[in-house]
Motif scaffolding. Structure first.
Motif, PDB file in Angstrom:
ATOM      1  N   ILE A  17       0.720  -1.267  -0.026  1.00 38.30           N
ATOM      2  CA  ILE A  17       0.094   0.119   0.139  1.00 38.30           C
ATOM      3  C   ILE A  17       0.889   1.307   0.085  1.00 38.30           C
ATOM      4  O   ILE A  17       0.556   2.382  -0.550  1.00 38.30           O
ATOM      5  N   LEU A  18       1.877   1.277   0.745  1.00 41.40           N
ATOM      6  CA  LEU A  18       2.889   2.408   0.639  1.00 41.40           C
ATOM      7  C   LEU A  18       3.421   2.576  -0.570  1.00 41.40           C
ATOM      8  O   LEU A  18       3.547   3.781  -1.078  1.00 41.40           O
ATOM      9  N   LEU A  79      -6.582   6.464   9.615  1.00 42.84           N
ATOM     10  CA  LEU A  79      -7.234   5.575   8.501  1.00 42.84           C
ATOM     11  C   LEU A  79      -7.170   4.279   8.749  1.00 42.84           C
ATOM     12  O   LEU A  79      -6.208   3.510   9.310  1.00 42.84           O
ATOM     13  N   GLU A  80      -8.240   3.418   8.358  1.00 47.48           N
ATOM     14  CA  GLU A  80      -8.301   1.913   8.488  1.00 47.48           C
ATOM     15  C   GLU A  80      -7.884   1.460   7.108  1.00 47.48           C
ATOM     16  O   GLU A  80      -8.281   1.999   5.959  1.00 47.48           O
ATOM     17  N   LEU A  81      -7.056   0.381   7.042  1.00 47.11           N
ATOM     18  CA  LEU A  81      -6.355   0.141   5.948  1.00 47.11           C
ATOM     19  C   LEU A  81      -7.121  -1.300   5.341  1.00 47.11           C
ATOM     20  O   LEU A  81      -7.656  -2.086   6.376  1.00 47.11           O
ATOM     21  N   LYS A 198      -5.114   7.371   1.580  1.00 50.80           N
ATOM     22  CA  LYS A 198      -6.712   7.560   1.471  1.00 50.80           C
ATOM     23  C   LYS A 198      -7.029   7.170  -0.099  1.00 50.80           C
ATOM     24  O   LYS A 198      -8.058   6.312  -0.366  1.00 50.80           O
ATOM     25  N   GLY A 199      -6.386   7.984  -1.074  1.00 50.36           N
ATOM     26  CA  GLY A 199      -6.512   7.679  -2.205  1.00 50.36           C
ATOM     27  C   GLY A 199      -6.382   6.487  -2.780  1.00 50.36           C
ATOM     28  O   GLY A 199      -7.288   5.725  -3.475  1.00 50.36           O
ATOM     29  N   VAL A 200      -5.165   5.699  -2.411  1.00 50.96           N
ATOM     30  CA  VAL A 200      -5.034   4.442  -2.744  1.00 50.96           C
ATOM     31  C   VAL A 200      -6.199   3.455  -2.323  1.00 50.96           C
ATOM     32  O   VAL A 200      -6.735   2.616  -3.221  1.00 50.96           O
ATOM     33  N   VAL A 201      -6.582   3.703  -1.118  1.00 54.14           N
ATOM     34  CA  VAL A 201      -7.558   2.829  -0.383  1.00 54.14           C
ATOM     35  C   VAL A 201      -8.880   2.855  -1.233  1.00 54.14           C
ATOM     36  O   VAL A 201      -9.576   1.929  -1.618  1.00 54.14           O
ATOM     37  N   GLU A 202      -9.339   4.175  -1.568  1.00 57.28           N
ATOM     38  CA  GLU A 202     -10.515   4.330  -2.236  1.00 57.28           C
ATOM     39  C   GLU A 202     -10.511   3.949  -3.773  1.00 57.28           C
ATOM     40  O   GLU A 202     -11.599   3.541  -4.048  1.00 57.28           O
TER      41      GLU A 202
END
Ligand code: PRP
Ligand code: MG
Length: 205
Positions: A17-18, A79-81, A198-202
């Protein structure tokens, strides 16, 4: 910026995710526990200790929400991942299944002594807690405990050891955690990072 990552199950998801957020992760090699890549230093810690590092001065990290709760860490959780999804549950040998209310005097084996104590206290049930550091499913199997409180993901470990889930105590997820002072003093930087993640998660989930 110093970033602490958890060894073990959450490491792959954390690095992924990073990277997707544009951070070039370089993990420590060999016996090293810390490495630097440009503006970031990456630290590798035991998963149970990640929130402790962040509470005590490391800028940011990724941890299981279970550990943050168990250690009552005073950290900011922005943020929840979308990985590390599992639950903390009370489980008991199939053939000895009872209602939770009937567990007075039971011996409970767990890594999560604080969460276990809270769970039973709230129900007014007195139990004896046996602290273990893993493989808790063994304890009821060999008779040193009556039940366990542990993580359930697929349920395979419970099944393989003849245990059934009596009650879910909480849902768990990987979370981003930030040092409270750093969150204030390096607000722009931290906030930028949170927004990227957040962008990646969404986008992806
Ligand atoms: C974890 C956890 C459970 C199991 C749950 O143990 O403590 O035992 O995984 O996963 P499952 O529901 O998919 O079977 P892990 O093997 O990571 O190590 P530990 O018990 O030594 O901490
Ligand atoms: Mg286990």
């Amino acid at each position: 910026m110093r970033f602490v990552l958890p060894k073990g199950r959450l490491l792959t998801g954390s690095v992924e995710i990073l990277q997707k957020a544009g951070i070039e992760v370089r993990l420590p090699q060999g016996r090293e526990l810390m490495t630097k890549n440009g503006e970031y230093s990456f630290l590798l810690a035991k998963s149970f200790d990640v929130p402790v590092y962040v509470e005590h001065g490391i800028d940011i990290g990724i941890a299981g929400s279970d550990i943050v709760e168990e250690r009552e860490s005073d950290v900011f959780v922005p943020l929840e991942l979308p990985f590390g999804k599992c639950r903390l549950s009370l489980a008991i040998p199939k053939e000895k299944s009872v209602k939770v209310e009937e567990m007075d005097g039971f011996r409970i084996a767990t890594k999560y002594t604080n969460l276990t104590r809270k769970f039973f206290n709230e129900k007014g049930i007195e139990v004896e807690i046996i602290k273990l550091h893993g493989s808790t499913e063994l304890a009821p199997k060999i008779g040193i405990a009556d039940a366990i409180v542990d993580i359930v993901e697929t349920g395979n470990t419970l099944l393989a050891n003849g245990l059934i889930e009596l009650e879910k105590i909480m849902d768990i997820s990987a979370v981003l955690i930030v040092n409270r002072i750093c969150q204030k003093t390096r607000f722009e930087e931290i906030n930028g990072l949170i927004l990227k993640l957040k962008g990646v998660v969404e986008d992806e989930f």
